[in-house]
Every structure is written in C-alpha cells, then in structure tokens.
Scaffold this motif. Structure first.
Motif, PDB file in Angstrom:
ATOM      1  N   ASN A 206       0.836  -1.207   0.000  1.00  0.00           N
ATOM      2  CA  ASN A 206       0.000   0.000   0.000  1.00  0.00           C
ATOM      3  C   ASN A 206       0.868   1.252   0.000  1.00  0.00           C
ATOM      4  OD1 ASN A 206      -2.305  -1.553   0.111  1.00  0.00           O
ATOM      5  ND2 ASN A 206      -2.569  -1.327   2.312  1.00  0.00           N
ATOM      6  N   LEU A 207       1.913   1.218   0.782  1.00  0.00           N
ATOM      7  CA  LEU A 207       2.836   2.346   0.866  1.00  0.00           C
ATOM      8  C   LEU A 207       3.463   2.635  -0.504  1.00  0.00           C
ATOM      9  CD1 LEU A 207       4.311   4.343   2.765  1.00  0.00           C
ATOM     10  CD2 LEU A 207       5.977   2.553   3.178  1.00  0.00           C
ATOM     11  N   ILE A 208       3.860   1.583  -1.205  1.00  0.00           N
ATOM     12  CA  ILE A 208       4.433   1.755  -2.540  1.00  0.00           C
ATOM     13  C   ILE A 208       3.407   2.379  -3.481  1.00  0.00           C
ATOM     14  CG2 ILE A 208       5.341   0.535  -4.567  1.00  0.00           C
ATOM     15  CD1 ILE A 208       6.603  -1.481  -2.572  1.00  0.00           C
ATOM     16  N   LEU A 209       2.161   1.881  -3.433  1.00  0.00           N
ATOM     17  CA  LEU A 209       1.109   2.445  -4.290  1.00  0.00           C
ATOM     18  C   LEU A 209       0.861   3.922  -4.003  1.00  0.00           C
ATOM     19  CD1 LEU A 209      -1.769  -0.155  -4.698  1.00  0.00           C
ATOM     20  CD2 LEU A 209      -0.269   0.789  -6.441  1.00  0.00           C
ATOM     21  N   ILE A 210       0.827   4.277  -2.734  1.00  0.00           N
ATOM     22  CA  ILE A 210       0.621   5.675  -2.360  1.00  0.00           C
ATOM     23  C   ILE A 210       1.721   6.546  -2.953  1.00  0.00           C
ATOM     24  CG2 ILE A 210       0.655   7.303  -0.422  1.00  0.00           C
ATOM     25  CD1 ILE A 210      -0.727   5.081   1.248  1.00  0.00           C
ATOM     26  N   VAL A 211       2.965   6.091  -2.831  1.00  0.00           N
ATOM     27  CA  VAL A 211       4.090   6.866  -3.360  1.00  0.00           C
ATOM     28  C   VAL A 211       4.019   6.956  -4.880  1.00  0.00           C
ATOM     29  CG1 VAL A 211       6.595   6.896  -3.628  1.00  0.00           C
ATOM     30  CG2 VAL A 211       5.601   6.382  -1.407  1.00  0.00           C
ATOM     31  N   VAL A 212       3.718   5.845  -5.545  1.00  0.00           N
ATOM     32  CA  VAL A 212       3.685   5.841  -7.006  1.00  0.00           C
ATOM     33  C   VAL A 212       2.606   6.788  -7.524  1.00  0.00           C
ATOM     34  CG1 VAL A 212       3.133   4.428  -9.037  1.00  0.00           C
ATOM     35  CG2 VAL A 212       4.715   3.561  -7.317  1.00  0.00           C
ATOM     36  N   PHE A 213       1.366   6.608  -7.074  1.00  0.00           N
ATOM     37  CA  PHE A 213       0.274   7.423  -7.618  1.00  0.00           C
ATOM     38  C   PHE A 213       0.373   8.882  -7.193  1.00  0.00           C
ATOM     39  CE2 PHE A 213      -1.774   3.297  -8.301  1.00  0.00           C
ATOM     40  CZ  PHE A 213      -2.183   3.475  -9.612  1.00  0.00           C
ATOM     41  N   SER A 214       0.582   9.105  -5.919  1.00  0.00           N
ATOM     42  CA  SER A 214       0.640  10.486  -5.443  1.00  0.00           C
ATOM     43  C   SER A 214       1.870  11.208  -5.966  1.00  0.00           C
ATOM     44  CB  SER A 214       0.624  10.525  -3.915  1.00  0.00           C
ATOM     45  OG  SER A 214      -0.559   9.957  -3.438  1.00  0.00           O
ATOM     46  N   GLY A 215       2.998  10.519  -5.973  1.00  0.00           N
ATOM     47  CA  GLY A 215       4.213  11.139  -6.481  1.00  0.00           C
ATOM     48  C   GLY A 215       4.094  11.478  -7.952  1.00  0.00           C
ATOM     49  N   TYR A 216       3.589  10.552  -8.741  1.00  0.00           N
ATOM     50  CA  TYR A 216       3.425  10.805 -10.173  1.00  0.00           C
ATOM     51  C   TYR A 216       2.468  11.971 -10.404  1.00  0.00           C
ATOM     52  CZ  TYR A 216       2.690   9.991 -15.136  1.00  0.00           C
ATOM     53  OH  TYR A 216       2.627  10.149 -16.491  1.00  0.00           O
ATOM     54  N   GLU A 217       1.338  11.930  -9.705  1.00  0.00           N
ATOM     55  CA  GLU A 217       0.325  12.980  -9.862  1.00  0.00           C
ATOM     56  C   GLU A 217       0.841  14.342  -9.395  1.00  0.00           C
ATOM     57  OE1 GLU A 217      -3.718  14.550 -10.416  1.00  0.00           O
ATOM     58  OE2 GLU A 217      -2.950  12.600 -10.994  1.00  0.00           O
ATOM     59  N   ASN A 218       1.599  14.372  -8.322  1.00  0.00           N
ATOM     60  CA  ASN A 218       2.074  15.643  -7.763  1.00  0.00           C
ATOM     61  C   ASN A 218       3.301  16.192  -8.475  1.00  0.00           C
ATOM     62  OD1 ASN A 218       0.400  16.487  -5.440  1.00  0.00           O
ATOM     63  ND2 ASN A 218       0.893  14.436  -4.710  1.00  0.00           N
ATOM     64  N   PHE A 219       4.146  15.314  -9.010  1.00  0.00           N
ATOM     65  CA  PHE A 219       5.429  15.785  -9.512  1.00  0.00           C
ATOM     66  C   PHE A 219       5.651  15.584 -11.008  1.00  0.00           C
ATOM     67  CE2 PHE A 219       6.208  14.618  -5.024  1.00  0.00           C
ATOM     68  CZ  PHE A 219       6.361  15.902  -4.545  1.00  0.00           C
ATOM     69  N   VAL A 220       4.897  14.696 -11.656  1.00  0.00           N
ATOM     70  CA  VAL A 220       5.149  14.424 -13.064  1.00  0.00           C
ATOM     71  C   VAL A 220       3.999  14.908 -13.939  1.00  0.00           C
ATOM     72  CG1 VAL A 220       5.663  12.644 -14.783  1.00  0.00           C
ATOM     73  CG2 VAL A 220       6.643  12.470 -12.503  1.00  0.00           C
ATOM     74  N   SER A 221       2.838  14.284 -13.811  1.00  0.00           N
ATOM     75  CA  SER A 221       1.724  14.622 -14.697  1.00  0.00           C
ATOM     76  C   SER A 221       0.413  14.175 -14.063  1.00  0.00           C
ATOM     77  CB  SER A 221       1.920  13.914 -16.045  1.00  0.00           C
ATOM     78  OG  SER A 221       0.909  14.245 -16.947  1.00  0.00           O
ATOM     79  N   ARG A 222      -0.644  14.848 -14.446  1.00  0.00           N
ATOM     80  CA  ARG A 222      -1.971  14.441 -13.965  1.00  0.00           C
ATOM     81  C   ARG A 222      -2.338  13.087 -14.559  1.00  0.00           C
ATOM     82  NH1 ARG A 222      -5.276  18.221 -11.509  1.00  0.00           N
ATOM     83  NH2 ARG A 222      -4.457  20.313 -11.594  1.00  0.00           N
ATOM     84  N   ILE A 223      -3.086  12.326 -13.789  1.00  0.00           N
ATOM     85  CA  ILE A 223      -3.571  11.030 -14.257  1.00  0.00           C
ATOM     86  C   ILE A 223      -5.033  11.215 -14.642  1.00  0.00           C
ATOM     87  CG2 ILE A 223      -4.063   8.651 -13.596  1.00  0.00           C
ATOM     88  CD1 ILE A 223      -1.737   8.866 -11.589  1.00  0.00           C
ATOM     89  N   ASP A 224      -5.382  10.794 -15.856  1.00  0.00           N
ATOM     90  CA  ASP A 224      -6.761  10.900 -16.318  1.00  0.00           C
ATOM     91  C   ASP A 224      -7.522   9.665 -15.853  1.00  0.00           C
ATOM     92  OD1 ASP A 224      -9.124  11.512 -17.586  1.00  0.00           O
ATOM     93  OD2 ASP A 224      -8.410  10.924 -19.574  1.00  0.00           O
ATOM     94  N   ALA A 225      -8.356   9.845 -14.862  1.00  0.00           N
ATOM     95  CA  ALA A 225      -9.124   8.728 -14.308  1.00  0.00           C
ATOM     96  C   ALA A 225     -10.506   8.636 -14.929  1.00  0.00           C
ATOM     97  CB  ALA A 225      -9.242   8.888 -12.791  1.00  0.00           C
ATOM     98  N   GLY A 226     -10.776   9.455 -15.940  1.00  0.00           N
ATOM     99  CA  GLY A 226     -12.106   9.532 -16.539  1.00  0.00           C
ATOM    100  C   GLY A 226     -12.655   8.218 -17.045  1.00  0.00           C
ATOM    101  N   GLY A 227     -11.846   7.399 -17.690  1.00  0.00           N
ATOM    102  CA  GLY A 227     -12.333   6.149 -18.259  1.00  0.00           C
ATOM    103  C   GLY A 227     -12.290   4.975 -17.304  1.00  0.00           C
ATOM    104  N   HIS A 228     -12.049   5.226 -16.034  1.00  0.00           N
ATOM    105  CA  HIS A 228     -11.916   4.148 -15.052  1.00  0.00           C
ATOM    106  C   HIS A 228     -12.953   4.335 -13.948  1.00  0.00           C
ATOM    107  CE1 HIS A 228      -8.059   3.216 -16.915  1.00  0.00           C
ATOM    108  NE2 HIS A 228      -7.810   4.504 -16.891  1.00  0.00           N
ATOM    109  N   PRO A 229     -14.133   3.706 -14.063  1.00  0.00           N
ATOM    110  CA  PRO A 229     -15.178   3.916 -13.054  1.00  0.00           C
ATOM    111  C   PRO A 229     -14.808   3.395 -11.660  1.00  0.00           C
ATOM    112  CG  PRO A 229     -15.812   2.178 -14.585  1.00  0.00           C
ATOM    113  CD  PRO A 229     -14.536   2.777 -15.104  1.00  0.00           C
ATOM    114  N   ASP A 230     -13.898   2.424 -11.579  1.00  0.00           N
ATOM    115  CA  ASP A 230     -13.522   1.878 -10.270  1.00  0.00           C
ATOM    116  C   ASP A 230     -12.255   2.516  -9.723  1.00  0.00           C
ATOM    117  OD1 ASP A 230     -11.891   0.751 -12.196  1.00  0.00           O
ATOM    118  OD2 ASP A 230     -11.852  -1.239 -11.283  1.00  0.00           O
TER     119      ASP A 230
END
Length: 183
Positions: A84-108
C-alpha cells in the motif's frame, strides 16, 4: 511637463534563455517517471514474496500454534501495508510531480489517488510507516516467550514512538499551517 519613464522592455535574448531554461526544468519532471516504474517493479517483487510467505503459512498452519498463526498473519499484513505504501508513493508522487492522471475512463478508480496533495502524501506515508512499525512491535511482543531481548524490544518501541511523534508533529504543523491560509 514631466517626462514619463519608458516602460520596461525585457532583453529579448535573455527572455529566450529564460524560457528555454524554464522549459528544461519543467520537462525535467519526466526524469521521475522511471523511479515510479521501478517502484511498480518492486511491487511485483513484493507480490512474489507475499505469495511465497502465504504458501509457507498455509503449509505450516495445520501444525502451528495459535501464536505462530497470529505472527504469520501479522507478517502478511506487514507486507500488504508495504505494498500500500508503494502504491501511495507511485500514484501520489506521479500525480504531484510528473503529470496528472486521467481517471475519466476508469469507473472503479479510487478517489484518493488523484486528490492527495503533498501534505496528504506525507501524512499517508507516515501513517503507513507507523502501522508497519506497530506490527513489528506487536510481532516482537507476540514472540516474547521464544527469545526475549530487552534491548531489541526497547529499540523497537523507541523507534515506533519516534514515528508516532513524527506523524503527530507533521499533522499538527500541517493543520496549523492550513489555518493561516497556506493550504
């Protein structure tokens, strides 16, 4: 009549250099992407380790004592929290420091993944570290009869308390900073 000063005219050469430098700095954020990919690979390695631990846990469960079962479950929880810790770092780090993630096509898509700012990331990281540390202390406590080492137990508790106090201080400083309009 007073003469009006001439409006400021930036040097066109310096402005091009400045724009070029800013472009390099801005695009440099993509250098972080391989780090996040590496963490995804480490998550796969952690999954492999988890499956090995689970298989061993299942094989030894029939003959195991209750404390061994609890210790085995705590070990599996520990690895899960690390994942879980790795996932938090990957998603939050990418979103905060690299690029926005488009979650539009992912209902879950979990809502938190694109809504964690840097302060939230720090709090989630420390909360995960506190939980992992607590499990280590609990595992040592559960194993107290087998090999009680006062010094080791003292260090585990001390390190855990440092993590707890750090998380508390960070949460309080973020809260106090937010009250003064810095959010």
């Amino acid at each position: 009549m007073t003469e009006q000063p001439a409006p400021y005219q930036p040097n066109p050469t310096l402005k091009r250099v400045e724009n070029g430098l800013e472009s390099v700095l801005f695009n440099g954020r993509w250098l972080m992407a391989p780090f996040y990919l590496g963490l995804v690979v480490s998550l796969a390695v952690l999954l492999y380790k988890f499956l090995l631990m689970l298989w061993e846990f299942i094989l030894h469960a029939p003959a195991a004592k209750e404390t061994d079962i609890i210790l085995g479950v705590l070990s599996l929880i520990d690895v899960s929290l690390t994942g879980n810790l790795i996932l938090i770092v990957v998603f939050s780090g990418y979103e905060n420091f690299v690029s926005r993630i488009d979650a539009g096509g992912h209902p879950d898509w979990p809502e938190w993944m694109t809504k964690v700012d840097f302060a939230g990331l720090k709090q989630k990281l420390l909360a995960s570290i506190v939980a992992i540390s607590a499990i280590q202390v609990l595992k040592a406590f559960m194993n107290i009869d087998a090999a009680f080492d006062v010094q080791k137990m003292s260090w585990l508790v001390a390190v855990h308390l440092v993590f707890v106090i750090s998380a508390l201080v960070l949460a309080l400083s973020d809260r106090w900073g937010g009250d003064h309009g810095s959010k």
